[in-house]
Design a protein around this motif. Structure first.
Motif, PDB file in Angstrom:
ATOM      1  N   GLU A  98      51.896  52.823  46.822  1.00 15.22           N
ATOM      2  CA  GLU A  98      51.307  52.367  48.075  1.00 15.22           C
ATOM      3  C   GLU A  98      52.314  52.681  49.191  1.00 15.22           C
ATOM      4  N   PRO A  99      51.863  52.678  50.444  1.00 13.36           N
ATOM      5  CA  PRO A  99      52.801  52.975  51.542  1.00 13.36           C
ATOM      6  C   PRO A  99      53.726  51.798  51.819  1.00 13.36           C
ATOM      7  N   ASP A 100      54.639  51.528  50.907  1.00 13.47           N
ATOM      8  CA  ASP A 100      55.428  50.295  50.920  1.00 13.47           C
ATOM      9  C   ASP A 100      56.870  50.451  51.396  1.00 13.47           C
TER      10      ASP A 100
ATOM     11  N   VAL B  97      56.453  54.219  58.025  1.00 11.65           N
ATOM     12  CA  VAL B  97      55.708  53.842  56.822  1.00 11.65           C
ATOM     13  C   VAL B  97      55.750  55.038  55.878  1.00 11.65           C
ATOM     14  N   ILE B  98      56.168  54.784  54.639  1.00  8.34           N
ATOM     15  CA  ILE B  98      56.343  55.890  53.681  1.00  8.34           C
ATOM     16  C   ILE B  98      55.654  55.568  52.361  1.00  8.34           C
ATOM     17  N   GLY B  99      54.923  56.526  51.817  1.00  5.65           N
ATOM     18  CA  GLY B  99      54.372  56.411  50.469  1.00  5.65           C
ATOM     19  C   GLY B  99      54.818  57.633  49.682  1.00  5.65           C
ATOM     20  N   LEU B 100      55.113  57.466  48.394  1.00 12.04           N
ATOM     21  CA  LEU B 100      55.684  58.580  47.632  1.00 12.04           C
ATOM     22  C   LEU B 100      54.799  59.018  46.470  1.00 12.04           C
ATOM     23  N   GLU B 101      54.828  60.321  46.220  1.00  7.81           N
ATOM     24  CA  GLU B 101      54.151  60.889  45.054  1.00  7.81           C
ATOM     25  C   GLU B 101      55.191  61.652  44.243  1.00  7.81           C
ATOM     26  N   ILE B 102      55.299  61.317  42.967  1.00  5.77           N
ATOM     27  CA  ILE B 102      56.265  61.990  42.097  1.00  5.77           C
ATOM     28  C   ILE B 102      55.512  62.675  40.965  1.00  5.77           C
TER      29      ILE B 102
ATOM     30  N   ASN C  49      55.048  60.944  51.986  1.00  5.96           N
ATOM     31  CA  ASN C  49      54.062  60.808  53.063  1.00  5.96           C
ATOM     32  C   ASN C  49      54.666  59.890  54.120  1.00  5.96           C
ATOM     33  N   VAL C  50      54.750  60.392  55.339  1.00  5.87           N
ATOM     34  CA  VAL C  50      55.486  59.684  56.381  1.00  5.87           C
ATOM     35  C   VAL C  50      54.629  59.518  57.633  1.00  5.87           C
ATOM     36  N   SER C  51      54.582  58.291  58.169  1.00  2.00           N
ATOM     37  CA  SER C  51      53.945  58.070  59.462  1.00  2.00           C
ATOM     38  C   SER C  51      54.777  57.053  60.228  1.00  2.00           C
TER      39      SER C  51
ATOM     40  N   THR D  80      49.212  65.648  64.119  1.00  2.00           N
ATOM     41  CA  THR D  80      48.106  66.064  63.271  1.00  2.00           C
ATOM     42  C   THR D  80      48.477  65.802  61.826  1.00  2.00           C
ATOM     43  N   GLN D  81      47.475  65.471  61.044  1.00  2.00           N
ATOM     44  CA  GLN D  81      47.715  65.260  59.617  1.00  2.00           C
ATOM     45  C   GLN D  81      47.951  66.617  58.987  1.00  2.00           C
ATOM     46  N   GLU D  82      49.138  66.811  58.441  1.00  2.00           N
ATOM     47  CA  GLU D  82      49.475  68.135  57.929  1.00  2.00           C
ATOM     48  C   GLU D  82      50.508  68.043  56.824  1.00  2.00           C
TER      49      GLU D  82
ATOM     50  N   THR E 200      49.189  58.458  61.945  1.00  2.00           N
ATOM     51  CA  THR E 200      48.804  59.684  61.246  1.00  2.00           C
ATOM     52  C   THR E 200      49.940  60.120  60.329  1.00  2.00           C
ATOM     53  N   LYS E 201      49.609  60.395  59.082  1.00  2.01           N
ATOM     54  CA  LYS E 201      50.679  60.719  58.132  1.00  2.01           C
ATOM     55  C   LYS E 201      50.878  62.219  57.971  1.00  2.01           C
ATOM     56  N   VAL E 202      52.110  62.549  57.662  1.00  3.45           N
ATOM     57  CA  VAL E 202      52.481  63.923  57.372  1.00  3.45           C
ATOM     58  C   VAL E 202      53.013  63.941  55.947  1.00  3.45           C
TER      59      VAL E 202
HETATM   60  P1  ADP Z   1      45.691  61.874  50.281  1.00  2.00           P
HETATM   61  O1  ADP Z   1      44.257  61.732  49.937  1.00  2.00           O
HETATM   62  O2  ADP Z   1      45.939  62.567  51.575  1.00  2.00           O
HETATM   63  O3  ADP Z   1      46.545  62.403  49.157  1.00  2.00           O
HETATM   64  P2  ADP Z   1      46.226  59.118  49.671  1.00  2.00           P
HETATM   65  O4  ADP Z   1      45.513  58.002  50.318  1.00  2.00           O
HETATM   66  O5  ADP Z   1      45.869  59.466  48.271  1.00  2.00           O
HETATM   67  O6  ADP Z   1      46.184  60.389  50.612  1.00  2.00           O
HETATM   68  O7  ADP Z   1      47.761  58.752  49.685  1.00  2.00           O
HETATM   69  C1  ADP Z   1      48.730  59.622  49.255  1.00  2.00           C
HETATM   70  C2  ADP Z   1      50.078  58.956  49.504  1.00  2.00           C
HETATM   71  O8  ADP Z   1      50.266  58.735  50.902  1.00  2.00           O
HETATM   72  C3  ADP Z   1      50.235  57.591  48.864  1.00  2.00           C
HETATM   73  O9  ADP Z   1      51.548  57.476  48.361  1.00  2.00           O
HETATM   74  C4  ADP Z   1      50.025  56.629  50.008  1.00  2.00           C
HETATM   75  O10 ADP Z   1      50.746  55.437  49.822  1.00  2.00           O
HETATM   76  C5  ADP Z   1      50.587  57.393  51.174  1.00  2.00           C
HETATM   77  N1  ADP Z   1      50.010  57.054  52.455  1.00  2.00           N
HETATM   78  C6  ADP Z   1      48.695  56.854  52.759  1.00  2.00           C
HETATM   79  N2  ADP Z   1      48.553  56.604  54.061  1.00  2.00           N
HETATM   80  C7  ADP Z   1      49.786  56.639  54.629  1.00  2.00           C
HETATM   81  C8  ADP Z   1      50.299  56.497  55.963  1.00  2.00           C
HETATM   82  N3  ADP Z   1      49.515  56.262  56.995  1.00  2.00           N
HETATM   83  N4  ADP Z   1      51.638  56.617  56.140  1.00  2.00           N
HETATM   84  C9  ADP Z   1      52.438  56.896  55.121  1.00  2.00           C
HETATM   85  N5  ADP Z   1      52.027  57.049  53.861  1.00  2.00           N
HETATM   86  C10 ADP Z   1      50.719  56.935  53.612  1.00  2.00           C
END
Ligand code: ADP
Ligand code: MG
Ligand code: ZN
Length: 491
Positions: free
Chosen positions: A171-173, A8-13, A211-213, A259-261, A224-226
């Motif tokens: 979103e984590p799409d 599951v991946i979500g991206l921030e640019i 963000n990868v989990s 761990t979330q890191e 748990t996401k990294v």
């Molecule tokens: P943070 O508060 O740690 O920045 P957010 O909820 O704001 O976390 O999400 C930041 C990014 O991480 C978003 O792109 C979201 O889609 C993605 N994200 C959230 N949870 C997960 C998860 N479990 N696995 C992968 N990506 C995630």
């Protein structure tokens, strides 16, 4: 991906908006000036200095948001994100938090399955939910110089402090590293296309975090996401995600815990390393920026921005296929950049042959442009001259093979198609009278062969064509020669 697992991946640019001046002061955003040359009390964070919002940053933010299918909020709030770092003299970054500039986008992109070598196999649409796009200021830069074993100094350069950024969060799409790859490329192109950002990852004006989990297939809950940083190209990001998938799956299968890191990608080592764990993470204590009023944008403002935007890449791609009969691949090539798409449409019109113009542009001219590292907007061959060349070929003035040579010369000299054809004496002789005269001479000189031909030895036809072409020094239009010869020989 190992069987039974899903990523599951979500991206921030973060994309730098292409303004001339900073987001809250009048300092230049120019890159490459003397350190701290472009600073003032506002971006230096001196007490009492007040920020004033740059209208152009809002316009470009709106272009970016609309190009990605986001809704723009009528009112948004700037907030202070508090943390300490030497490149942030105020002790806080002005950003947006619970009321962002724009949110809730639904974006349809194209993504491909790929083979081992990373070549696209099959394209399919993918819907991505874009959570938000908000406006914020960039921080400065810490510069470290000198050798550690002798004298090493650290400096702070605040030229970048206050440069406007758009932060775009999804979103984590995403479910594969290539989907993430195709999304970042889509965003990059959209931002460049509408002129919101240069979006060049190598120059650092587009930065990306992944963000990868992982989770077992069928699990409802996310793992748990990294957060991955230091991704200096789209390809690095894709590789970093692949590494991370394997690391996470291996850890979990061995009975370990994640761990979330935040981890940094080291491309040379081909691995990610811990930068900081979430326990060390900051509480940013966001609160509304008291020195800036809420940002209000009217429906008319948004409409004005929308009207001033070019047709978006995907719409143009579709239109190129429908209106000009181009294939999917050709339309993709010709909508690679806005300037190229514009060039193509002008050339198609000038050539009065859209398919022909497409073939000559993507096959021949684009190769020259790419080899010279020149964009379509700086092409030494104008769209009108490319059109003229296509018309010369379509009209039988020169052959396709000659056309290639003519184009190469047009490219290197900047001369027009007609001039090069004239100077090289390439124009084919299509004039029937002139060709008839040559045919007459050839037949008169080869009486015997003519008799054989008329007696049924039709294989001699090629011989006559060859003689006529030779007598015309290769300039006779072969189509006209064929027609006239047939007529003459059957007299
Ligand atoms: P943070 O508060 O740690 O920045 P957010 O909820 O704001 O976390 O999400 C930041 C990014 O991480 C978003 O792109 C979201 O889609 C993605 N994200 C959230 N949870 C997960 C998860 N479990 N696995 C992968 N990506 C995630
Ligand atoms: Mg984050
Ligand atoms: Zn300033």
């Amino acid at each position: 991906m190992k069987d039974g697992w899903e990523v599951v991946i979500g991206l921030e640019i973060h994309a730098q908006l292409s303004t001339e001046t900073k987001i809250f002061c009048g300092c230049s955003t120019h890159v490459g000036d003397e350190p701290n040359a472009n600073t003032c009390p506002v971006c230096l964070g001196l007490p009492g200095a007040l920020p004033v919002l740059n209208r152009r940053a809002v316009e470009l933010g709106a272009r970016a948001a609309l190009s990605l299918g986001l809704r723009i909020n009528e009112t948004s709030i700037f907030s202070r994100k508090n943390y300490f770092y030497p490149d942030l003299p105020k002790g806080y970054q002005i950003s947006q938090y619970d009321r962002p500039f724009s949110e809730r986008g639904v974006l349809e992109i194209m993504t491909a399955t790929r083979d081992e070598g990373g070549h696209a196999r099959e394209w399919r649409p993918l819907t991505v939910r874009v959570t938000r796009l908000h406006l914020e200021e960039d921080a400065g830069k810490n510069v470290h110089e000198g050798l550690p074993e002798t004298e090493r100094y650290s400096y702070v350069d605040l030229n970048r402090a206050g440069t406007p950024l758009a932060e775009i969060v999804t979103e984590p799409d995403f479910r594969t590293s290539w989907e993430a790859y195709d999304y970042v490329n889509h965003v990059r192109k959209a931002l460049q296309w509408v002129g919101a950002s240069d979006a060049d990852m190598e120059k650092g004006n587009l930065r990306c975090e992944a963000n990868v989990s992982v989770r077992r297939v069928g699990d409802e809950r996310f793992g748990t996401k990294v957060e991955l940083k230091n991704l200096n190209s789209v390809r690095f990001m894709q590789r970093a995600i692949e590494f991370e998938i394997e690391r996470q799956v291996n850890t979990l299968e061995a009975g370990g815990r994640l761990t979330q890191e935040t981890r940094l990608w080291d491309d040379r080592a081909g691995e990610t390393r811990v930068m900081r764990s979430k326990e060390e993470a900051h509480d940013y204590r966001y609160f509304p920026e008291p020195d800036l009023p809420p940002l209000t944008v009217s429906a008319e403002f948004i409409e004005g921005v929308r009207r001033s935007m070019p047709e978006l890449p995907d719409a143009r791609h579709r239109r190129f296929m429908e209106e000009y009969g181009l294939t999917f691949e050709d339309a993709s090539t010709l909508t690679r950049e806005l300037t190229l798409a514009d060039f193509y449409e002008r050339a198609a019109k000038a050539a009065a042959n859209p398919r022909g113009a497409a073939n000559w542009l993507k096959g021949e001219l684009l190769r020259e442009l790419d080899a010279a590292g020149v964009g379509a907007d700086a092409s030494p061959v104008s769209p009108e001259e490319l059109g003229a060349l296509v018309r010369a070929i379509d009209g039988g003035k020169i052959s396709g093979k000659q056309g290639k040579e003519v184009l190469v010369e047009m490219f290197s000299t900047g001369k027009g198609a007609a001039d090069v054809i004239e100077e090289r004496g390439l124009a084919q002789v299509s004039d029937a009278g002139e060709i008839e005269r040559i045919i007459g001479d050839v037949l008169a000189a080869n009486q015997q062969q003519v008799e054989h031909y008329r007696a049924g030895k039709e294989g001699l036809f090629g011989f006559f064509v060859g003689q006529v072409m030779k007598a015309s020094k290769g300039k006779a239009n072969p189509k006209v020669v064929n027609e006239l010869l047939k007529a003459k020989l059957s007299e």
